[in-house]
Design a protein around this motif. Structure first.
Motif, PDB file in Angstrom:
ATOM      1  N   LYS A  70      52.710  22.811  -9.605  1.00 49.27           N
ATOM      2  CA  LYS A  70      53.844  22.662  -8.697  1.00 49.27           C
ATOM      3  C   LYS A  70      54.442  21.265  -8.880  1.00 49.27           C
ATOM      4  O   LYS A  70      53.741  20.340  -9.301  1.00 49.27           O
ATOM      5  N   PRO A  71      55.705  21.095  -8.511  1.00 52.13           N
ATOM      6  CA  PRO A  71      56.305  19.759  -8.612  1.00 52.13           C
ATOM      7  C   PRO A  71      55.503  18.695  -7.858  1.00 52.13           C
ATOM      8  O   PRO A  71      55.429  17.543  -8.302  1.00 52.13           O
ATOM      9  N   GLU A  72      54.872  19.070  -6.766  1.00 53.45           N
ATOM     10  CA  GLU A  72      54.094  18.102  -5.990  1.00 53.45           C
ATOM     11  C   GLU A  72      52.787  17.700  -6.673  1.00 53.45           C
ATOM     12  O   GLU A  72      52.085  16.807  -6.188  1.00 53.45           O
ATOM     13  N   ASP A  73      52.460  18.329  -7.787  1.00 54.22           N
ATOM     14  CA  ASP A  73      51.306  17.898  -8.581  1.00 54.22           C
ATOM     15  C   ASP A  73      51.663  16.734  -9.505  1.00 54.22           C
ATOM     16  O   ASP A  73      50.779  16.173 -10.165  1.00 54.22           O
ATOM     17  N   THR A  74      52.925  16.384  -9.568  1.00 52.15           N
ATOM     18  CA  THR A  74      53.360  15.279 -10.410  1.00 52.15           C
ATOM     19  C   THR A  74      52.687  13.982  -9.965  1.00 52.15           C
ATOM     20  O   THR A  74      52.773  13.589  -8.801  1.00 52.15           O
ATOM     21  N   ALA A  75      52.007  13.335 -10.905  1.00 47.52           N
ATOM     22  CA  ALA A  75      51.254  12.116 -10.597  1.00 47.52           C
ATOM     23  C   ALA A  75      50.614  11.602 -11.877  1.00 47.52           C
ATOM     24  O   ALA A  75      50.623  12.281 -12.908  1.00 47.52           O
TER      25      ALA A  75
ATOM     26  N   TYR B 167      47.049  10.955 -13.365  1.00 43.62           N
ATOM     27  CA  TYR B 167      45.711  11.468 -13.101  1.00 43.62           C
ATOM     28  C   TYR B 167      44.665  10.571 -13.757  1.00 43.62           C
ATOM     29  O   TYR B 167      44.824  10.160 -14.916  1.00 43.62           O
ATOM     30  N   TYR B 168      43.612  10.307 -13.002  1.00 41.26           N
ATOM     31  CA  TYR B 168      42.526   9.438 -13.434  1.00 41.26           C
ATOM     32  C   TYR B 168      41.181  10.142 -13.204  1.00 41.26           C
ATOM     33  O   TYR B 168      41.059  10.987 -12.325  1.00 41.26           O
ATOM     34  N   CYS B 169      40.182   9.720 -13.944  1.00 36.33           N
ATOM     35  CA  CYS B 169      38.817  10.151 -13.642  1.00 36.33           C
ATOM     36  C   CYS B 169      37.994   8.926 -13.269  1.00 36.33           C
ATOM     37  O   CYS B 169      38.332   7.794 -13.635  1.00 36.33           O
ATOM     38  N   ASN B 170      36.932   9.140 -12.530  1.00 32.24           N
ATOM     39  CA  ASN B 170      36.005   8.073 -12.185  1.00 32.24           C
ATOM     40  C   ASN B 170      34.780   8.676 -11.518  1.00 32.24           C
ATOM     41  O   ASN B 170      34.697   9.901 -11.336  1.00 32.24           O
ATOM     42  N   TYR B 171      33.838   7.834 -11.182  1.00 33.59           N
ATOM     43  CA  TYR B 171      32.612   8.237 -10.503  1.00 33.59           C
ATOM     44  C   TYR B 171      32.802   7.963  -9.015  1.00 33.59           C
ATOM     45  O   TYR B 171      32.788   6.801  -8.600  1.00 33.59           O
ATOM     46  N   PRO B 172      32.970   8.978  -8.191  1.00 33.70           N
ATOM     47  CA  PRO B 172      33.306   8.761  -6.775  1.00 33.70           C
ATOM     48  C   PRO B 172      32.303   7.905  -6.012  1.00 33.70           C
ATOM     49  O   PRO B 172      32.696   7.199  -5.081  1.00 33.70           O
ATOM     50  N   PHE B 173      31.019   7.951  -6.374  1.00 30.68           N
ATOM     51  CA  PHE B 173      30.003   7.231  -5.592  1.00 30.68           C
ATOM     52  C   PHE B 173      29.580   5.931  -6.269  1.00 30.68           C
ATOM     53  O   PHE B 173      28.723   5.228  -5.738  1.00 30.68           O
ATOM     54  N   SER B 174      30.144   5.626  -7.405  1.00 24.77           N
ATOM     55  CA  SER B 174      29.849   4.371  -8.107  1.00 24.77           C
ATOM     56  C   SER B 174      31.021   4.038  -9.011  1.00 24.77           C
ATOM     57  O   SER B 174      30.896   4.020 -10.226  1.00 24.77           O
ATOM     58  N   VAL B 175      32.148   3.750  -8.359  1.00 23.64           N
ATOM     59  CA  VAL B 175      33.415   3.578  -9.070  1.00 23.64           C
ATOM     60  C   VAL B 175      33.328   2.442 -10.087  1.00 23.64           C
ATOM     61  O   VAL B 175      32.835   1.353  -9.773  1.00 23.64           O
ATOM     62  N   VAL B 176      33.825   2.718 -11.287  1.00 27.68           N
ATOM     63  CA  VAL B 176      33.893   1.711 -12.343  1.00 27.68           C
ATOM     64  C   VAL B 176      35.367   1.388 -12.605  1.00 27.68           C
ATOM     65  O   VAL B 176      36.251   1.904 -11.919  1.00 27.68           O
ATOM     66  N   SER B 177      35.587   0.537 -13.574  1.00 21.66           N
ATOM     67  CA  SER B 177      36.968   0.147 -13.875  1.00 21.66           C
ATOM     68  C   SER B 177      37.807   1.382 -14.204  1.00 21.66           C
ATOM     69  O   SER B 177      37.369   2.256 -14.960  1.00 21.66           O
ATOM     70  N   TRP B 178      39.008   1.422 -13.666  1.00 26.13           N
ATOM     71  CA  TRP B 178      39.885   2.572 -13.885  1.00 26.13           C
ATOM     72  C   TRP B 178      40.467   2.547 -15.289  1.00 26.13           C
ATOM     73  O   TRP B 178      40.782   1.490 -15.831  1.00 26.13           O
ATOM     74  N   GLY B 179      40.629   3.735 -15.866  1.00 22.17           N
ATOM     75  CA  GLY B 179      41.313   3.856 -17.139  1.00 22.17           C
ATOM     76  C   GLY B 179      42.818   3.772 -16.945  1.00 22.17           C
ATOM     77  O   GLY B 179      43.310   3.483 -15.848  1.00 22.17           O
ATOM     78  N   GLN B 180      43.534   4.083 -18.005  1.00 23.83           N
ATOM     79  CA  GLN B 180      44.993   3.986 -17.929  1.00 23.83           C
ATOM     80  C   GLN B 180      45.620   5.211 -17.275  1.00 23.83           C
ATOM     81  O   GLN B 180      46.784   5.194 -16.895  1.00 23.83           O
ATOM     82  N   GLY B 181      44.847   6.271 -17.147  1.00 22.24           N
ATOM     83  CA  GLY B 181      45.370   7.490 -16.554  1.00 22.24           C
ATOM     84  C   GLY B 181      46.227   8.275 -17.536  1.00 22.24           C
ATOM     85  O   GLY B 181      46.552   7.813 -18.631  1.00 22.24           O
ATOM     86  N   THR B 182      46.598   9.480 -17.122  1.00 22.26           N
ATOM     87  CA  THR B 182      47.479  10.318 -17.928  1.00 22.26           C
ATOM     88  C   THR B 182      48.543  10.919 -17.004  1.00 22.26           C
ATOM     89  O   THR B 182      48.232  11.436 -15.932  1.00 22.26           O
ATOM     90  N   GLN B 183      49.790  10.811 -17.426  1.00 22.66           N
ATOM     91  CA  GLN B 183      50.908  11.238 -16.585  1.00 22.66           C
ATOM     92  C   GLN B 183      51.093  12.748 -16.669  1.00 22.66           C
ATOM     93  O   GLN B 183      51.171  13.316 -17.769  1.00 22.66           O
ATOM     94  N   VAL B 184      51.187  13.373 -15.506  1.00 21.51           N
ATOM     95  CA  VAL B 184      51.513  14.788 -15.405  1.00 21.51           C
ATOM     96  C   VAL B 184      52.825  14.896 -14.641  1.00 21.51           C
ATOM     97  O   VAL B 184      52.933  14.395 -13.516  1.00 21.51           O
ATOM     98  N   THR B 185      53.799  15.529 -15.265  1.00 21.03           N
ATOM     99  CA  THR B 185      55.099  15.729 -14.633  1.00 21.03           C
ATOM    100  C   THR B 185      55.409  17.218 -14.611  1.00 21.03           C
ATOM    101  O   THR B 185      55.410  17.867 -15.660  1.00 21.03           O
ATOM    102  N   VAL B 186      55.623  17.737 -13.419  1.00 21.21           N
ATOM    103  CA  VAL B 186      55.938  19.158 -13.250  1.00 21.21           C
ATOM    104  C   VAL B 186      57.388  19.252 -12.795  1.00 21.21           C
ATOM    105  O   VAL B 186      57.731  18.868 -11.681  1.00 21.21           O
ATOM    106  N   SER B 187      58.216  19.748 -13.686  1.00 26.14           N
ATOM    107  CA  SER B 187      59.646  19.789 -13.402  1.00 26.14           C
ATOM    108  C   SER B 187      60.316  20.824 -14.283  1.00 26.14           C
ATOM    109  O   SER B 187      59.908  21.051 -15.420  1.00 26.14           O
ATOM    110  N   SER B 188      61.371  21.416 -13.737  1.00 26.62           N
ATOM    111  CA  SER B 188      62.148  22.366 -14.520  1.00 26.62           C
ATOM    112  C   SER B 188      63.330  21.656 -15.175  1.00 26.62           C
ATOM    113  O   SER B 188      64.106  22.276 -15.901  1.00 26.62           O
TER     114      SER B 188
END
Length: 114
Positions: free
Chosen positions: A86-91, A93-114
């Motif tokens: 859905k368009p509201e999924d546009t963001a 996106y990152y991965c990490n360890y929720p209970f022992s967060v480490v340095s964040w990566g650069q992420g990957t862009q997801v764009t939902v649009s017509s």
């Protein structure tokens, strides 16, 4: 030092699908719960899916039934299959360890649009 590298994002039409990947370095991968997060413009980063070392999964209400998280411990990779986007999924996106967060990566862009 643990590093996280996300990939697989892109531009997709509403109703489409994408599969994100996150490759991790370090020896803790198989022992830890992993999560996928997203951050939309002007909003806080939110956890949308997580998977334990025993492969128990949990999802935010907003993605339940559409997204599937999985992991491959041999490849030290976690995946996020995203369907019925859905368009509201546009963001970013990152991965990490929720209970022992480490340095964040650069992420990957997801764009939902017509």
């Amino acid at each position: 030092q643990v590093q996280l590298v996300e990939s697989g994002g892109g531009l997709v039409q509403p109703g489409g699908s994408l599969r994100l990947s996150c490759a991790a370095s370090g020896s803790i991968f198989s022992l830890k719960t992993l999560g996928w997060y997203r951050q939309a413009p002007g909003k806080q980063r939110e956890l949308v899916a997580q998977i334990t070392s025993g492969r128990t999964t949990n999802y935010a209400d907003s993605v339940q039934g559409r997204f599937t998280i999985s992991r491959d411990n041999a490849k030290k990779t976690v995946y996020l299959q995203m369907n019925s986007l859905k368009p509201e999924d546009t963001a970013v996106y990152y991965c990490n360890y929720p209970f022992s967060v480490v340095s964040w990566g650069q992420g990957t862009q997801v764009t939902v649009s017509s």
